[in-house]
Design a protein around this motif. Structure first.
Motif, PDB file in Angstrom:
ATOM      1  N   PHE A   1      80.985  27.990 -56.653  1.00 53.77           N
ATOM      2  CA  PHE A   1      79.754  28.618 -56.169  1.00 53.77           C
ATOM      3  C   PHE A   1      78.613  28.267 -57.121  1.00 53.77           C
ATOM      4  N   ASP A   2      77.423  27.950 -56.560  1.00 54.13           N
ATOM      5  CA  ASP A   2      76.275  27.731 -57.442  1.00 54.13           C
ATOM      6  C   ASP A   2      75.613  29.072 -57.773  1.00 54.13           C
ATOM      7  N   ASP A   3      74.613  29.031 -58.627  1.00 53.74           N
ATOM      8  CA  ASP A   3      73.960  30.267 -59.086  1.00 53.74           C
ATOM      9  C   ASP A   3      73.344  31.049 -57.930  1.00 53.74           C
TER      10      ASP A   3
ATOM     11  N   ALA B   1      86.023  37.102 -55.212  1.00 52.25           N
ATOM     12  CA  ALA B   1      85.326  35.814 -55.156  1.00 52.25           C
ATOM     13  C   ALA B   1      84.315  35.693 -56.290  1.00 52.25           C
ATOM     14  N   LEU B   2      83.592  36.780 -56.570  1.00 51.30           N
ATOM     15  CA  LEU B   2      82.630  36.774 -57.681  1.00 51.30           C
ATOM     16  C   LEU B   2      83.346  36.620 -59.023  1.00 51.30           C
ATOM     17  N   GLY B   3      84.500  37.249 -59.159  1.00 55.66           N
ATOM     18  CA  GLY B   3      85.280  37.075 -60.387  1.00 55.66           C
ATOM     19  C   GLY B   3      85.608  35.609 -60.620  1.00 55.66           C
ATOM     20  N   LYS B   4      86.091  34.946 -59.564  1.00 52.13           N
ATOM     21  CA  LYS B   4      86.423  33.519 -59.679  1.00 52.13           C
ATOM     22  C   LYS B   4      85.159  32.692 -59.935  1.00 52.13           C
ATOM     23  N   GLY B   5      84.061  33.036 -59.259  1.00 51.94           N
ATOM     24  CA  GLY B   5      82.819  32.294 -59.422  1.00 51.94           C
ATOM     25  C   GLY B   5      82.287  32.367 -60.843  1.00 51.94           C
ATOM     26  N   PHE B   6      82.290  33.563 -61.410  1.00 47.91           N
ATOM     27  CA  PHE B   6      81.780  33.728 -62.778  1.00 47.91           C
ATOM     28  C   PHE B   6      82.769  33.169 -63.815  1.00 47.91           C
ATOM     29  N   GLU B   7      84.071  33.202 -63.495  1.00 47.26           N
ATOM     30  CA  GLU B   7      85.030  32.567 -64.400  1.00 47.26           C
ATOM     31  C   GLU B   7      84.777  31.059 -64.461  1.00 47.26           C
TER      32      GLU B   7
END
Length: 656
Positions: free
Chosen positions: A326-328, A354-360
C-alpha cells in the motif's frame, strides 16, 4: 455466569420493572465494581443503561452503551438500546446506524427492524425497505419459542437457545425452521455431525424447501465437503437457473474442489451483468490467487475496493497476498475509513489487519503493532474462546491415547495419506508444495475429513477421545475406509496424497487407529516466529487461539507438549521438520522427508516453486518462489510489545 451473579441480575431486572431506576443504577455500579464474569458484565451494563434511559438521564445511558459496545462490539441488543437513546436526543442519523448495527449482530430483533423500516420509508430506499419488510414478515411468522431461541442464539446464549429449540421440536416434530435453527446452533457449538444429520434430514423431508437446501450446502462447504456442496448447488440451480445466489454458491464450491476455470467463468459472467458487486470481485480474486494468477487477483481486489471503499475484506485480501504494498495515500484513506463510526465491525477488523501489514511493510513497527493489536482485540471480543478449555482438551488426548492403546493398530491399511500437521504459519504449505512436486504425490488442500470423523465420535456415551479404546477392529477399518472414500474427490491419479490440515495434530491418536500406515509430518517453526506470524494473520475461520498473545503462546506450549506425547507413544511414526532447517539445507531436508515417506528422490522437489497447482493458504505466493529467509525473526522490530507472548512461552522452556 455463576448462580450468585444470576440471582443479582434477576433482582436488578425485577427492580427495573418496578421503576426503581436509581436503585438499579446504584446496584449495577456496585455489582460491576466487583468485576463479575464477562456475561454478567454485559448484562449488568445493559440493565444500567436501560435504567438511565427510563430515568431520563439519556447522556449517561449513551455513555454507558458506547462503553458497552466497545467491550462487546457484536452485542446487538446493546446497539438497539443505543438507537432508542439517540431517538430521544433527536439524533436520527446516529439512531438509524445503531439500529442497523443491532440487526447485523442480532437479526432476530424485530423492533430494530421496524425502526429501520420507518427510516427506509422516510429516506425513500425501496430496495432496503423491501429487505427489511421481508425480514420482519419472516420473524413475525415464527412461533414465539423459535423467535426467542433465535434471539438467544444471536446474543451468545447457545445452550439456552438449544434447550428452547429442543423443547419446541419435542412438541412439533420435524418443524423445518426448528430443525434448521437447531442445526445452526450445532454449528456454533461445533457439533458438526449432528448439524449435518439435521440438515440432511430436513432436506429429505422437505425437498422443495430451498432455504434448507441452502443451509445444507453451506454447512457442507464449511466442513470442506466441497464435492457434495457442488452437487447440491447444481441440483438447486437446475430448479432455479437464474438465481444469482445459487450461482455464487456453486462457484464457491467449485473453488473448494479445485475446479477453478469453471468457477472463474461463473464469476466473470455474473460481473459482466453488473460490475458493482464488491464481494464477487473478492471471490474472483481468491479463485485467481489459488490458480496462481496473482496480478489478476490483485486487480480484482482493487476493483472491490473501488466499488466499496469501506469493504475491509478487499484491503485485507490485498495485504494477504503477502507481496502487495500500500502507498501512503492508501494507508491514510484506510485509516480514515477504519475510524468512521459507520464502518461495520467486520470491515474494521479486516482494515486493522491490512493496516498492520501496510505499516509493517513501510517499516513503521509502532504503527503496525497498534493496528495488529486493535484488529486482534476486536476479533477476540467476537469469540468465546477459552484457552484453558483447549489446554484441557489437548491433555485429554494424551491421557486417552496412552502407549498401550497406540501399540495396537487395526484400521484401514491404505498407505496413501501423508498428513502434514502443526500450527498455522509454521511452514506446512512449503512442505506440502515440496511433496506435491513429486510425481507419486497428489497435493490437495486443508481437508476437514479427520475433524469430521472426530466430531462424529464426540456424540457417544463415552466422550471422545476416551472412546477410541472402545472402537472395534471393524469400526476402525470402516472409519479409515470412510476417510479414503471422502478424500478421493480431491485426488488425481498418484498413489499418495497430502492432507495438510494443521489442526490434525490434535487427532494423531485417531489417525493411527483408523489409518495405521499413514505418514505424519509435523511442521515446526521457531516459537516466536510462529506465534507472532499467527498473531498477524486474520484467518478465514477457526484458529480462535491466535487473537491474543497470551492465548497463542499457551497454545504453542500445549501443542508442543502433545506432540512430545505422540512421539513418546508412537516412536518413529512421526517426522518433525524444522522450518529453519529447510531454509538452511533444502536438499538435505527434502531427502529426509522423501526417505520417511518411502519415496525416491526427484529433482522437481527442489524446484517446488515451478509446480503449478491450486494453493488456497495465505502462503500461496511465498511457495511459488525459491527459498528465502526474510520471514525469519520478523518479530524482532516488535519485541518491545511482545512481553506477554514471551511470558506465555516460558512454560515451554520449563517443560523441557
Amino acid at each position: 455466569m455463576n448462580s450468585q451473579e444470576q440471582q443479582t441480575l434477576t433482582a436488578l431486572k425485577q427492580s427495573l420493572m418496578q421503576s426503581n431506576h436509581q436503585h438499579v443504577i446504584a446496584q449495577s455500579k456496585q455489582f460491576l465494581n466487583a468485576k463479575p464474569s464477562e456475561d454478567a458484565t454485559r448484562e449488568a451494563m445493559y440493565v444500567m443503561a436501560v435504567a438511565y434511559r427510563l430515568a431520563g438521564e439519556i447522556k449517561s445511558a449513551i455513555s454507558t452503551l458506547l462503553h458497552l459496545v466497545e467491550i462487546f462490539p457484536d452485542y446487538g441488543r446493546g446497539f438497539q438500546e443505543l438507537g432508542y437513546c439517540y431517538l430521544r436526543e433527536n439524533a436520527h442519523s446516529e439512531a438509524a446506524n445503531a439500529f442497523y448495527q443491532a440487526t447485523r449482530f442480532n437479526p432476530a430483533l424485530v423492533a430494530a427492524w421496524q425502526q429501520l423500516e420507518a427510516v427506509y420509508k422516510r429516506d425513500n430506499q425501496p430496495q432496503a425497505l423491501a429487505l427489511a419488510q421481508q425480514h420482519i414478515s419472516f420473524l413475525q411468522s415464527l412461533p414465539k419459542p423459535l423467535l426467542g431461541a433465535h434471539d438467544l442464539m444471536h446474543e451468545g446464549q447457545l445452550h439456552k437457545a438449544e434447550q428452547v429449540c429442543r423443547q419446541f421440536l419435542a412438541k412439533n416434530k420435524h418443524h423445518p425452521e426448528a430443525m434448521m435453527l437447531l442445526a445452526e446452533l450445532g454449528v456454533q457449538l461445533k457439533v458438526y455431525h449432528d448439524a449435518e444429520f439435521l440438515l440432511e434430514s430436513c432436506v429429505a423431508l422437505y425437498p422443495d424447501n430451498d432455504k434448507a437446501q441452502a443451509a445444507y450446502q453451506g454447512l457442507l462447504a464449511k466442513l470442506g465437503k466441497f464435492p457434495q456442496a457442488a452437487k447440491v448447488a447444481r441440483a438447486r440451480l437446475a430448479q432455479q437457473p437464474e438465481s444469482f445466489s445459487i450461482k455464487v454458491s456453486l462457484a464457491h464450491a467449485l473453488v473448494g474442489v479445485g475446479e477453478l476455470e469453471e468457477a472463474i467463468g461463473i464469476y466473470h459472467r455474473l460481473l459482466a451483468d453488473k460490475q458493482d458487486r464488491p464481494a464477487l470481485w473478492v471471490a474472483l480474486g481468491h479463485a485467481l490467487k489459488a490458480k496462481g494468477d496473482v496480478k489478476e487477483a490483485i486487480a480484482s481486489y482493487e476493483k472491490a475496493a473501488m466499488f466499496a471503499p469501506d469493504f475491509g475484506d478487499a484491503y485485507w485480501s490485498l495485504a494477504n497476498t503477502k507481496t502487495y504494498r500500500f502507498d501512503d495515500n492508501a494507508l491514510t484513506a484506510m485509516q480514515q475509513q477504519e475510524a468512521l463510526e459507520t464502518t461495520k465491525l467486520d470491515d474494521r477488523i479486516h482494515l486493522c489487519f491490512a493496516l498492520g501489514k501496510g505499516f509493517e511493510d513501510a517499516k513503521q513497527p509502532d504503527k503496525a503493532f497498534e493496528y495488529y493489536n486493535k484488529g486482534n482485540d476486536l476479533k477476540k471480543r467476537t469469540h468465546r474462546f477459552d484457552i484453558a478449555r483447549t489446554e484441557v482438551a489437548l491433555e485429554a488426548q494424551a491421557s486417552a491415547c496412552d502407549a498401550e492403546l497406540m501399540s495396537e493398530f487395526s484400521g484401514c491399511d491404505a498407505p496413501d495419506p501423508i498428513f502434514i500437521v502443526g500450527l498455522p504459519r509454521a511452514g506446512s504449505t512449503l512442505l506440502e508444495q515440496i511433496l506435491a512436486s513429486h510425481s507419486m504425490v497428489d497435493g490437495t488442500m486443508e481437508l476437514h475429513d479427520i475433524l469430521g470423523i472426530a466430531s462424529s465420535l464426540s456424540n457417544q456415551k463415552k466422550a471422545y477421545p476416551f472412546n477410541l479404546a472402545d472402537l472395534s477392529d471393524e469400526a476402525c477399518i470402516a472409519l479409515g475406509e470412510k476417510y479414503m472414500a471422502q478424500t478421493q474427490a480431491y485426488r488425481q491419479s498418484a498413489p499418495f496424497f497430502i492432507d495438510k490440515m494443521p489442526n490434525n495434530f490434535v487427532h494423531i491418536g485417531l489417525i493411527k487407529r483408523i489409518l495405521p500406515n499413514a505418514k505424519i509430518i509435523d511442521a515446526r517453526r521457531d516459537p516466536m516466529d510462529c506465534c507472532f506470524s499467527g498473531f498477524k494473520q486474520l484467518f478465514g475461520e477457526g484458529q480462535e487461539f491466535s487473537y491474543s498473545l497470551d492465548d497463542i503462546g499457551r497454545y504453542y506450549c500445549a501443542y508442543e507438549k502433545l506432540m512430545n506425547h505422540w512421539h513418546s507413544v508412537l516412536p518413529d511414526h512421526i517426522l518433525t521438520v524444522q522450518h529453519e532447517d529447510v531454509l538452511d539445507d533444502l536438499e538435505g531436508q527434502v531427502q529426509r522427508i522423501l526417505d520417511f515417506c518411502g519415496l525416491p528422490f526427484e529433482p522437481a522437489c527442489l524446484s517446488f516453486y515451478e509446480t503449478k497447482r491450486v494453493i488456497k493458504t495465505p502462503s500461496s505466493e511465498q511457495v511459488r518462489q525459491p527459498i528465502y529467509k526474510t520471514g525469519m525473526q520478523q518479530w524482532k522490530p516488535f519485541e518491545s510489545y511482545l512481553d506477554e507472548l514471551k511470558l506465555a512461552l516460558t512454560k515451554r522452556s520449563n517443560m523441557s
